[in-house]
Motif scaffolding. Structure first.
Motif, PDB file in Angstrom:
ATOM      1  N   LEU A 270       3.590 -51.619  -0.897  1.00  0.00           N
ATOM      2  CA  LEU A 270       3.912 -52.451  -2.058  1.00  0.00           C
ATOM      3  C   LEU A 270       4.621 -51.664  -3.153  1.00  0.00           C
ATOM      4  O   LEU A 270       5.350 -52.244  -3.956  1.00  0.00           O
ATOM      5  CB  LEU A 270       2.631 -53.073  -2.623  1.00  0.00           C
ATOM      6  N   GLY A 271       4.408 -50.355  -3.206  1.00  0.00           N
ATOM      7  CA  GLY A 271       5.077 -49.551  -4.221  1.00  0.00           C
ATOM      8  C   GLY A 271       4.447 -49.702  -5.595  1.00  0.00           C
ATOM      9  O   GLY A 271       3.311 -50.154  -5.748  1.00  0.00           O
ATOM     10  N   GLU A 272       5.199 -49.343  -6.599  1.00  0.00           N
ATOM     11  CA  GLU A 272       4.720 -49.381  -7.976  1.00  0.00           C
ATOM     12  C   GLU A 272       5.056 -50.712  -8.642  1.00  0.00           C
ATOM     13  O   GLU A 272       5.863 -51.498  -8.138  1.00  0.00           O
ATOM     14  CB  GLU A 272       5.353 -48.238  -8.783  1.00  0.00           C
ATOM     15  N   THR A 273       4.428 -50.940  -9.783  1.00  0.00           N
ATOM     16  CA  THR A 273       4.722 -52.135 -10.578  1.00  0.00           C
ATOM     17  C   THR A 273       6.198 -52.152 -10.958  1.00  0.00           C
ATOM     18  O   THR A 273       6.766 -51.135 -11.351  1.00  0.00           O
ATOM     19  CB  THR A 273       3.856 -52.150 -11.849  1.00  0.00           C
TER      20      THR A 273
ATOM     21  N   LEU B 138      11.931 -57.584   3.157  1.00  0.00           N
ATOM     22  CA  LEU B 138      13.060 -57.773   2.242  1.00  0.00           C
ATOM     23  C   LEU B 138      13.439 -56.504   1.498  1.00  0.00           C
ATOM     24  O   LEU B 138      14.567 -56.372   1.022  1.00  0.00           O
ATOM     25  CB  LEU B 138      12.726 -58.876   1.233  1.00  0.00           C
ATOM     26  N   GLY B 139      12.493 -55.588   1.350  1.00  0.00           N
ATOM     27  CA  GLY B 139      12.790 -54.344   0.651  1.00  0.00           C
ATOM     28  C   GLY B 139      12.992 -54.512  -0.842  1.00  0.00           C
ATOM     29  O   GLY B 139      13.666 -53.701  -1.477  1.00  0.00           O
ATOM     30  N   VAL B 140      12.422 -55.572  -1.423  1.00  0.00           N
ATOM     31  CA  VAL B 140      12.516 -55.800  -2.861  1.00  0.00           C
ATOM     32  C   VAL B 140      11.110 -55.983  -3.418  1.00  0.00           C
ATOM     33  O   VAL B 140      10.195 -56.399  -2.696  1.00  0.00           O
ATOM     34  CB  VAL B 140      13.380 -57.033  -3.206  1.00  0.00           C
ATOM     35  N   PRO B 141      10.904 -55.674  -4.683  1.00  0.00           N
ATOM     36  CA  PRO B 141       9.558 -55.774  -5.260  1.00  0.00           C
ATOM     37  C   PRO B 141       9.160 -57.209  -5.577  1.00  0.00           C
ATOM     38  O   PRO B 141      10.014 -58.088  -5.750  1.00  0.00           O
ATOM     39  CB  PRO B 141       9.661 -54.944  -6.542  1.00  0.00           C
ATOM     40  N   ILE B 142       7.863 -57.429  -5.645  1.00  0.00           N
ATOM     41  CA  ILE B 142       7.316 -58.696  -6.117  1.00  0.00           C
ATOM     42  C   ILE B 142       7.161 -58.590  -7.627  1.00  0.00           C
ATOM     43  O   ILE B 142       6.482 -57.691  -8.127  1.00  0.00           O
ATOM     44  CB  ILE B 142       5.957 -58.982  -5.461  1.00  0.00           C
ATOM     45  N   LYS B 143       7.784 -59.490  -8.349  1.00  0.00           N
ATOM     46  CA  LYS B 143       7.753 -59.437  -9.810  1.00  0.00           C
ATOM     47  C   LYS B 143       6.557 -60.195 -10.384  1.00  0.00           C
ATOM     48  O   LYS B 143       5.905 -59.727 -11.322  1.00  0.00           O
ATOM     49  CB  LYS B 143       9.053 -60.025 -10.375  1.00  0.00           C
ATOM     50  N   PHE B 144       6.303 -61.399  -9.854  1.00  0.00           N
ATOM     51  CA  PHE B 144       5.222 -62.238 -10.364  1.00  0.00           C
ATOM     52  C   PHE B 144       4.537 -62.940  -9.209  1.00  0.00           C
ATOM     53  O   PHE B 144       5.121 -63.132  -8.134  1.00  0.00           O
ATOM     54  CB  PHE B 144       5.745 -63.315 -11.334  1.00  0.00           C
ATOM     55  N   ILE B 145       3.299 -63.377  -9.461  1.00  0.00           N
ATOM     56  CA  ILE B 145       2.613 -64.263  -8.540  1.00  0.00           C
ATOM     57  C   ILE B 145       2.100 -65.457  -9.327  1.00  0.00           C
ATOM     58  O   ILE B 145       1.635 -65.324 -10.459  1.00  0.00           O
ATOM     59  CB  ILE B 145       1.453 -63.565  -7.798  1.00  0.00           C
TER      60      ILE B 145
END
Length: 342
Positions: free
Chosen positions: A125-128, A310-317
């Motif tokens: 998931l990586g960092e925020t 996708l290789g992109v971060p999740i910004k919001f849920i």
């Protein structure tokens, strides 16, 4: 600060001034806990992963400190990941990495494997990843796409509300002109959260709507413009051409924009939603995703498939229907919640 939105009193009463300053200091800076109904939001933050936590807890219930690493353990772990909607490709990759670590680090127990799994999920998931704001222009522009039913327009309104509470001047552009209902919905949300919406009639050129919105935001001193764009897979070519045209218009006003291209996907549809997102990511280059309907009925393992594929971060849920039910995604908290005990 929140008190910027209320203006100043014509008379400076000492008691009123003290009360206002006290409220200002007590107001939370993070966007993640909206001012409206904070106790309910806090409760939801602790409960929204309940179903996924139960699915992941199967591993903890079957693997004890004294359990040796066996083929059955790997089978149980694979099943737990698939059941939690982590997805075949991501699950297989996790198992392969864990087996390699088990050999290299000379693991002996299932508990060691479980700890390694937590580390692998955190790394995945990586960092925020907060929203990127322009450093070169006074105006930041976000484009948001999503197929019908994903919660796109509602998520845009929730995000606008969060940014407004943080102190930004936010404007919305109703550039999804394919459906009249989409225009009506975002206008209604604009009224509810007191955020201006720039729109035209159904069937209008989306780029023209964005042009009007850029002019309005620039002339009125707004610092964030969120553009609601179409997400129709059945007319994908036209959609891509629309987005290219919109990008050209934006860059005339804001050379370094758009600063985020976000896709809204709903968790309950799981791997089907991921297939849709993959098409958009390949064609237009997403910078992040918003996962909706993570309200205890979705399989939250889907988040790992999203970031891996996708290789992109999740910004919001999104965790509910209310305007405050959108929270910035915190990867480490997410992983910790999955393995927490109810």
């Amino acid at each position: 600060m929140l008190n910027r939105f209320f203006g100043q009193k014509p008379k400076e009463d000492p008691d009123e001034k003290l009360r206002r300053e006290s409220q200002s200091q007590a107001a939370p800076e993070p966007v993640s806990e909206p001012a409206a109904e904070p106790p309910a939001v806090v409760e939801q933050r602790s409960n929204f992963l309940s179903r996924t936590r139960q699915l992941f807890s199967r591993l903890g219930n079957t693997v004890q400190d004294t359990d040796l690493i066996t083929d059955e353990l790997w089978d149980d772990l694979t099943e737990a990941l698939l059941t939690a909607d982590v997805g075949p490709s991501t699950s297989l990759g996790l198992i392969e990495r864990l087996q390699q670590r088990a050999a290299n680090e000379q693991m002996r127990t299932g508990a060691q494997v479980q700890m390694a799994l937590r580390e692998e999920l955190s790394d995945l998931l990586g960092e925020t990843s907060p929203l990127r704001l322009s450093k070169k222009s006074p105006l930041t522009v976000f484009l948001v796409i999503g197929v019908n039913g994903s919660g796109k327009t509602t998520s845009i309104a929730k995000m606008a509300n969060l940014l407004k509470l943080q102190g930004h001047k936010v404007m919305l552009a109703a550039a999804d002109t394919f459906r009249a209902a989409a225009i009506d919905q975002i206008q209604e949300w604009g009224r509810r959260i007191d955020v201006p919406v720039i729109s035209q009639n159904q069937g209008s050129d989306p780029a023209a709507v964005v042009y009007d919105a850029l002019q309005a935001a620039t002339s009125r001193g707004y610092d964030i413009l969120i553009v609601d764009t179409a997400g129709r897979l059945q007319t994908k070519f036209n959609l891509m051409e629309e987005l290219k045209k919109i990008n050209r218009i934006i860059q005339k006003f804001v050379p370094d924009g758009p600063h985020e291209l976000l896709m809204v996907i709903d968790a309950p549809t799981g791997q089907n939603a991921l297939l849709q997102a993959r098409q958009f990511a390949a064609d237009i280059g997403l910078t992040g995703v918003i996962i909706t309907k993570m309200d205890g009925t979705a399989k939250g393992g889907f988040a790992f498939a999203v970031t891996d594929d996708l290789g992109v971060p999740i910004k919001f849920i999104g965790i509910g229907e209310k305007v405050g039910d959108l929270i910035p995604f915190e990867p480490q908290q997410f992983v910790a919640a999955l393995f927490a005990h109810d």
